[in-house]
Structure formats: C-alpha cells, structure tokens
Design a protein around this motif. Structure first.
Motif, PDB file in Angstrom:
ATOM      1  N   LEU A  17       0.776  -1.258  -0.095  1.00  0.00           N
ATOM      2  CA  LEU A  17       0.102  -0.089  -0.043  1.00  0.00           C
ATOM      3  C   LEU A  17       0.733   1.267  -0.069  1.00  0.00           C
ATOM      4  N   PRO A  18       0.597   2.419  -0.802  1.00  0.00           N
ATOM      5  CA  PRO A  18       1.091   3.708  -0.814  1.00  0.00           C
ATOM      6  C   PRO A  18       0.975   4.106   0.468  1.00  0.00           C
ATOM      7  N   VAL A  19       2.006   4.943   1.386  1.00  0.00           N
ATOM      8  CA  VAL A  19       2.047   5.139   2.527  1.00  0.00           C
ATOM      9  C   VAL A  19       0.744   6.495   2.665  1.00  0.00           C
ATOM     10  N   GLY A  20       0.789   7.188   1.353  1.00  0.00           N
ATOM     11  CA  GLY A  20      -0.071   8.287   1.615  1.00  0.00           C
ATOM     12  C   GLY A  20      -1.593   7.791   1.605  1.00  0.00           C
ATOM     13  N   THR A  21      -2.015   6.530   1.250  1.00  0.00           N
ATOM     14  CA  THR A  21      -3.306   6.187   1.252  1.00  0.00           C
ATOM     15  C   THR A  21      -3.548   5.273   2.785  1.00  0.00           C
ATOM     16  N   ASP A  35      -3.473  -2.560  16.193  1.00  0.00           N
ATOM     17  CA  ASP A  35      -2.361  -3.089  17.121  1.00  0.00           C
ATOM     18  C   ASP A  35      -1.766  -4.227  16.036  1.00  0.00           C
ATOM     19  N   ARG A  36      -2.529  -5.059  15.495  1.00  0.00           N
ATOM     20  CA  ARG A  36      -2.079  -6.129  14.531  1.00  0.00           C
ATOM     21  C   ARG A  36      -1.138  -5.754  13.574  1.00  0.00           C
ATOM     22  N   LEU A  37      -1.513  -4.456  12.953  1.00  0.00           N
ATOM     23  CA  LEU A  37      -0.741  -3.767  11.871  1.00  0.00           C
ATOM     24  C   LEU A  37       0.589  -3.372  12.600  1.00  0.00           C
ATOM     25  N   LEU A  38       0.394  -2.768  13.555  1.00  0.00           N
ATOM     26  CA  LEU A  38       1.588  -2.284  14.234  1.00  0.00           C
ATOM     27  C   LEU A  38       2.666  -3.177  14.677  1.00  0.00           C
ATOM     28  N   ARG A  39       2.270  -4.370  15.084  1.00  0.00           N
ATOM     29  CA  ARG A  39       3.021  -5.526  15.389  1.00  0.00           C
ATOM     30  C   ARG A  39       3.879  -6.090  14.226  1.00  0.00           C
ATOM     31  N   HIS A  44       8.756  -6.593  10.526  1.00  0.00           N
ATOM     32  CA  HIS A  44       9.160  -6.694   9.093  1.00  0.00           C
ATOM     33  C   HIS A  44       9.821  -5.248   8.805  1.00  0.00           C
ATOM     34  N   ALA A  45       9.088  -4.543   7.983  1.00  0.00           N
ATOM     35  CA  ALA A  45      10.027  -3.222   7.516  1.00  0.00           C
ATOM     36  C   ALA A  45      10.059  -2.258   8.484  1.00  0.00           C
ATOM     37  N   ASP A  46       9.569  -2.178   9.287  1.00  0.00           N
ATOM     38  CA  ASP A  46       9.603  -1.176  10.437  1.00  0.00           C
ATOM     39  C   ASP A  46       9.882   0.270   9.829  1.00  0.00           C
ATOM     40  N   ARG A  47       8.939   0.674   8.880  1.00  0.00           N
ATOM     41  CA  ARG A  47       9.101   2.002   8.311  1.00  0.00           C
ATOM     42  C   ARG A  47       8.728   2.960   9.568  1.00  0.00           C
ATOM     43  N   ALA A  48       9.461   4.171   9.470  1.00  0.00           N
ATOM     44  CA  ALA A  48       9.187   5.185  10.645  1.00  0.00           C
ATOM     45  C   ALA A  48       7.774   5.872  10.205  1.00  0.00           C
ATOM     46  N   VAL A  50       5.192   4.948   8.598  1.00  0.00           N
ATOM     47  CA  VAL A  50       4.063   3.907   8.724  1.00  0.00           C
ATOM     48  C   VAL A  50       3.775   3.649  10.254  1.00  0.00           C
ATOM     49  N   VAL A  51       4.798   3.588  11.002  1.00  0.00           N
ATOM     50  CA  VAL A  51       4.712   3.288  12.381  1.00  0.00           C
ATOM     51  C   VAL A  51       3.950   4.520  12.957  1.00  0.00           C
ATOM     52  N   GLN A  52       4.360   5.587  12.574  1.00  0.00           N
ATOM     53  CA  GLN A  52       3.772   6.967  13.283  1.00  0.00           C
ATOM     54  C   GLN A  52       2.531   7.096  12.841  1.00  0.00           C
ATOM     55  N   ILE A  53       1.958   6.646  11.468  1.00  0.00           N
ATOM     56  CA  ILE A  53       0.605   6.912  11.121  1.00  0.00           C
ATOM     57  C   ILE A  53      -0.240   5.815  12.031  1.00  0.00           C
ATOM     58  N   LEU A  54       0.169   4.651  12.309  1.00  0.00           N
ATOM     59  CA  LEU A  54      -0.369   3.619  13.023  1.00  0.00           C
ATOM     60  C   LEU A  54      -0.398   4.074  14.435  1.00  0.00           C
ATOM     61  N   GLU A  55       0.460   4.492  15.127  1.00  0.00           N
ATOM     62  CA  GLU A  55       0.437   5.124  16.432  1.00  0.00           C
ATOM     63  C   GLU A  55      -0.356   5.945  16.602  1.00  0.00           C
ATOM     64  N   SER A  56      -0.589   6.993  15.865  1.00  0.00           N
ATOM     65  CA  SER A  56      -1.502   8.121  15.750  1.00  0.00           C
ATOM     66  C   SER A  56      -2.611   7.716  15.680  1.00  0.00           C
TER      67      SER A  56
END
Length: 118
Positions: A17-21, A35-39, A44-48, A50-56
């Motif tokens: 998925l594009p990060v923008g979407t 939470d499942r996506l965050l884990r 796996h990739a640990d993209r900063a 993506v992690v920021q969007i999920l945590e927010s």
C-alpha cells in the motif's frame, strides 16, 4: 514472509500500500486491527512513517474515536495508470527548418575594439 502471515492482516497487501493512502485505509479499523498492523510493521519493514501513522490512529482510538464505516478489505492497492506514450509532434506541428546565424567567416577578420591599454 508467508501468505498466511499476510492473510491474517486486516488490510490486504498491506506491504504494497502507498503510505499516502494508509491513513485513509485504517480509519475503518478497530484498535485490535491497528495493533496487529503495528506489530507486523515492527517485525517486518519497521518504516518510521508507517509506524507513526499507525500509532497516531491507535492513540485516537484509545481516546474514544470510532472506526468509520466501510470495509478496507474491499479495496485494492492503487496501480499506476497506463503509460502515456508516443509523441504529439508531427510534421504539421514541427517548426520550419532554419540555419543557425553565421558567426564569422574565414574571409572576415576581427577588427580591433579601439585603444585597450591596461
């Protein structure tokens, strides 16, 4: 990564998925799915970004936000549109051929610019 790992994710093809979407796609997910996506992302990739969007989003859900309607599984990742190839230039749109201006000829010697004393 195995297909069973991917199939357990609440968003199909999460890795592609594009990060923008992503921010728009996770609005319909609950806290457990985020939470499942965050884990998965951390493992796996640990993209900063993506992690920021999920945590927010997780923080907003913990503060009382409710998931929006819709099913993110029904969407497909964006695919680039067809390539626009070809040229719009044709003989009808091409300029007339021209010769470059002359920059001197061997017959004409340069003339002095006047008295140049330094």
């Amino acid at each position: 990564m195995t297909s069973s790992e991917r199939s357990g994710l609440p968003l199909p093809d999460f890795d592609q998925l594009p990060v923008g979407t992503l921010e728009h796609r996770i609005r319909s997910l609950g806290a457990d799915d985020v939470d499942r996506l965050l884990r998965y992302e951390h493992e796996h990739a640990d993209r900063a970004n993506v992690v920021q969007i999920l945590e927010s989003r997780k923080r907003r859900l913990d503060e009382g936000a409710t998931p929006s309607g819709g099913d993110p599984r029904g969407f497909r990742p964006e695919q680039p549109g067809p390539a626009r190839g070809g040229s719009h230039v044709s003989p009808a749109t091409s300029p007339e051929p021209s010769s470059p201006p002359p920059h001197g000829t061997p017959d004409q010697r340069g003339k002095p610019k006047g008295d140049r004393t330094i």
